[in-house]
Structure formats: structure tokens, C-alpha cells
Scaffold this motif. Structure first.
Motif, PDB file in Angstrom:
ATOM      1  N   PHE A  39       0.795  -1.161   0.024  1.00  0.00           N
ATOM      2  CA  PHE A  39      -0.024   0.010   0.162  1.00  0.00           C
ATOM      3  C   PHE A  39       0.929   1.186   0.050  1.00  0.00           C
ATOM      4  CE2 PHE A  39      -2.265  -3.392   2.198  1.00  0.00           C
ATOM      5  CZ  PHE A  39      -3.556  -3.351   1.627  1.00  0.00           C
ATOM      6  N   LYS A  44      -5.606   7.595   1.767  1.00  0.00           N
ATOM      7  CA  LYS A  44      -6.566   6.977   1.011  1.00  0.00           C
ATOM      8  C   LYS A  44      -6.168   5.365   0.921  1.00  0.00           C
ATOM      9  CE  LYS A  44      -9.158   5.969  -3.223  1.00  0.00           C
ATOM     10  NZ  LYS A  44      -9.494   6.440  -4.655  1.00  0.00           N
ATOM     11  N   ASP A  45      -4.747   5.318   0.677  1.00  0.00           N
ATOM     12  CA  ASP A  45      -4.452   3.732   0.570  1.00  0.00           C
ATOM     13  C   ASP A  45      -4.116   3.177   2.174  1.00  0.00           C
ATOM     14  OD1 ASP A  45      -4.430   3.144  -1.773  1.00  0.00           O
ATOM     15  OD2 ASP A  45      -2.261   2.633  -1.899  1.00  0.00           O
ATOM     16  N   LYS A  47      -6.145   3.781   4.576  1.00  0.00           N
ATOM     17  CA  LYS A  47      -7.462   3.326   5.106  1.00  0.00           C
ATOM     18  C   LYS A  47      -8.010   2.010   4.415  1.00  0.00           C
ATOM     19  CE  LYS A  47      -9.410   8.023   5.953  1.00  0.00           C
ATOM     20  NZ  LYS A  47     -10.249   9.225   5.623  1.00  0.00           N
ATOM     21  N   SER A  48      -7.417   1.857   3.142  1.00  0.00           N
ATOM     22  CA  SER A  48      -7.683   0.690   2.511  1.00  0.00           C
ATOM     23  C   SER A  48      -6.818  -0.572   3.263  1.00  0.00           C
ATOM     24  CB  SER A  48      -7.170   0.721   0.878  1.00  0.00           C
ATOM     25  OG  SER A  48      -7.872   1.613   0.336  1.00  0.00           O
ATOM     26  N   GLN A  51      -9.050  -1.398   6.141  1.00  0.00           N
ATOM     27  CA  GLN A  51     -10.073  -2.183   5.699  1.00  0.00           C
ATOM     28  C   GLN A  51      -9.698  -3.468   5.378  1.00  0.00           C
ATOM     29  OE1 GLN A  51     -13.302  -1.156   6.015  1.00  0.00           O
ATOM     30  NE2 GLN A  51     -13.763  -3.436   5.755  1.00  0.00           N
ATOM     31  N   TRP A  52      -8.516  -3.814   4.860  1.00  0.00           N
ATOM     32  CA  TRP A  52      -8.062  -5.045   4.435  1.00  0.00           C
ATOM     33  C   TRP A  52      -7.692  -5.868   5.634  1.00  0.00           C
ATOM     34  CZ3 TRP A  52      -2.786  -6.766   4.470  1.00  0.00           C
ATOM     35  CH2 TRP A  52      -2.327  -8.283   3.730  1.00  0.00           C
ATOM     36  N   ASP A  55     -11.099  -7.153   6.897  1.00  0.00           N
ATOM     37  CA  ASP A  55     -11.965  -8.003   6.232  1.00  0.00           C
ATOM     38  C   ASP A  55     -11.245  -9.550   6.332  1.00  0.00           C
ATOM     39  OD1 ASP A  55     -13.187  -6.103   5.043  1.00  0.00           O
ATOM     40  OD2 ASP A  55     -11.990  -5.811   3.138  1.00  0.00           O
TER      41      ASP A  55
END
Length: 345
Positions: A39, A44-45, A47-48, A51-52, A55
């Protein structure tokens, strides 16, 4: 076989522009599978990344404290994950077999067995207070450097006030220097009205000390340093005011710290910002002293104890604690501290 403490965890290798994260998931047969993803360090990344991790039901994260680059990652992952920040020496990979992916896997492997001691990271309020007071410390050092430059200019000009007065930057000495700067070459002026208190006893020595000549170049340098010191003093006062407002929720803890002999209000703020308000983070007072770099480490082999030095840790809190100890020793109100000091000598 080492016990697996964290069946699902993540190791993150942090860099300036990107991070490499590896999730290590261990099943009931102790077989570990790895999932690695890269990342960028844009918000933005990151936050991804958070979330990853969610998940994959990964709540435990370990990452290396690389410069200041770990802080944005920590801030974004803090609400959703339990983060262990590791000193680089505890997660150093084998030399010659390093890649970003292998580093993240290595961190995850160490962490899943709980082999990585975490660094002490206080709550957000304390971290904000720490940020302000560490900046204040830098400005105080800048001011001290400027004062040294002013003193050097006086020495070059053969103005020997430092040999006569205890503080060249006291009220009387600064008044004399201001007159010399405003009237170059006028060393025969009547400086006695500028003296205060005990300074009047040194009139003859002061008269000899100011017989030097301040050149235009040195005068300009001294005036520039004075202006900078005055500006720095304003900035330091502003930061102290800001620190007071940030420390308002910890008023009771500050009162306890200020009750210790030798600890001023600013020193109490510094101590609070460095160690926080939750002492359960440290197993004992000895552990706290060791963390602050005030105690040497253990080095024993074959039944022999080797001599060691104190660590370089605690670069911000250590000077404050030493100054407070010296203040308590010199304070006549606390003779028992001086007695203990003499006994240790």
C-alpha cells in the motif's frame, strides 16, 4: 516448538512512500499461510490497509518504528487494531536475505510467537503534549546556542564580563552590553546606575572587564543573536501556554509530580509527556528507570557480570530528571537528599 500466541496477525514493513503488509494466519494444525499486499502511504491507501486487515479479521499488527514514517500508519490503524511498535533491533532480518516482502513476513513470524517487545506508546493526548514539549526543548537548545554565540563575540571583543558576573545574560550585564552596543568605544561611561543588588560589590572588576572594543561586525552579530533569542523566548512561552491547555485533564497527576523536590511545573509537564499517566505500563520503578535510560543493562555470561553503560534512551526525560535531582540536592530545605548524595559519592 514455540507457542503461537497470535493465530492471525500482521507484520508491516514501513517505508517513506509505501508499506508492505503480510497477514500470517495459522490454523489448528499450526500451518501458517501468508497474504502480502503493498500500500502507498497516502491516506486513502492506508485506510484501504485498515479495511483489508478488518476483512481478514486481523486485529493484531506489528510494525517497525522507522523514523517518523510509522506515525501516519499508526494513527490510521489505531482505532481498529492493536498495534505493537517494535524497535528495529528486535525485528532485524538476516543480512543478505532481505526484501520488503521477506521483512514483513519475518516481522509477522516473530510477532505471532510474541517474540517482539513493544515500544511504549502513550494515549493520543499524551502524544500531543509530548510533541509540543519536545519542540519546546529544541527551541530552548537553539536559544542556548545563540547565547553561546553572543558570548563568543564578547570574548573576541575582549569584553570579560563573564569572568566577573555569574550570569552574562542577567539584568545588569545586559544593560551594560546594550550601552556598549549603542555607544561603540565608550568604555569610560558611568555604569554604576546600571548595577543591581550584589553586582555593586564588583564595580572595580567590571570597569576592567569592559575595556575591550566591540567592532561593527561583532556588534551586528550580537544584536542579531539578541533578536533571535527574544523571538525564541516568545515562541517558548507560547508553547508552554499550549502545553498547559493540553495538560488540563491531568491536573491531579501534575500536582503529584510537582510535590517532588526539585521538579518545577515545566519539568512536571515534560515528565508527564514522556511517561504518561498510566503507570501500569511499567512493571516496577526499576523498569521505568531502565526505560528512561537511567540504569545500565545486564550483561552476564558464564557467571561473570560485565561492565555496561546506561543506554541512550530517554534523551528528553533524562536531562530533566538529572536537573531536578541536582536542584533537590542544592536545596537547603531537603538536607537528607544532600546526605544521600554525599554517601553515594
Amino acid at each position: 516448538m514455540l507457542k503461537i500466541v497470535y493465530p492471525i496477525c500482521c507484520g508491516i514493513d514501513v517505508h517513506k512512500t509505501f508499506v508492505v503488509a503480510t497477514i500470517a494466519a495459522t490454523d489448528k494444525k499450526n500451518i501458517t499461510t501468508y497474504k502480502t499486499q503493498r500500500f502507498s502511504t497516502f491516506t486513502k491507501d492506508l485506510k484501504s490497509l485498515a479495511q483489508w486487515l478488518l476483512d481478514h479479521q486481523c486485529l493484531h499488527v506489528c510494525m517497525e518504528s522507522t523514523g517518523k514514517y510509522w506515525i501516519p500508519v499508526y494513527n490510521i490503524l489505531e482505532p481498529s487494531c492493536r498495534i505493537t511498535l517494535a524497535h528495529p533491533k528486535y525485528v532485524k532480518a538476516i543480512r543478505g536475505k532481505k526484501t520488503d516482502k521477506k521483512d514483513s513476513i519475518w516481522i509477522a513470524d516473530l510477532f505471532k510467537h510474541d517474540l517482539v517487545p513493544g515500544s511504549f506508546i502513550p494515549e493520543k493526548q499524551i502524544r500531543d503534549l509530548r510533541e509540543i514539549l519536545r519542540y519546546r526543548y529544541k527551541l530552548v537548545c537553539f536559544a542556548a546556542s545563540e547565547k553561546n554565540r553572543m558570548q563568543n563575540s564578547l570574548t573576541v571583543s575582549n569584553i570579560q564580563l563573564a569572568s566577573v558576573v555569574s550570569d552574562t545574560f542577567g539584568k545588569s550585564a545586559q544593560a551594560i552590553i546594550a550601552h556598549l552596543l549603542a555607544n561603540p568605544g565608550d568604555t569610560a561611561f558611568d555604569f554604576r546606575p546600571l548595577l543591581h543588588g550584589s553586582m555593586r560589590k564588583n564595580e572595580e572588576q567590571i570597569a576592567l572587564a569592559i575595556e575591550g572594543t566591540i567592532s561593527p561586525v561583532q556588534a551586528s552579530k550580537i544584536q542579531t543573536c539578541q533578536q533571535h533569542v527574544n523571538q525564541l523566548s516568545q515562541y517558548i512561552a507560547h508553547l508552554e501556554s499550549l502545553a498547559d491547555s493540553l495538560a488540563a485533564p491531568f491536573a491531579s497527576q501534575l500536582l503529584i509530580l510537582e510535590s517532588v523536590p526539585g521538579i518545577s511545573h515545566v519539568s512536571a509537564l515534560v515528565v508527564l509527556s514522556e511517561i504518561g499517566s498510566d503507570m501500569s505500563q511499567f512493571k516496577s520503578a526499576k523498569h521505568l528507570c531502565s526505560w528512561a535510560g537511567l540504569a545500565p543493562s545486564n550483561d552476564q555470561s558464564a557467571g561473570k557480570k560485565k561492565s555496561t553503560k546506561i543506554s541512550r534512551a530517554g534523551v528528553y526525560i533524562k536531562p530533566v530528571l538529572v536537573q531536578c535531582a541536582l536542584a533537590a540536592i542544592s536545596d537547603k530545605s531537603f538536607p537528607h537528599y544532600r546526605q544521600r548524595y554525599e554517601a553515594l559519592k
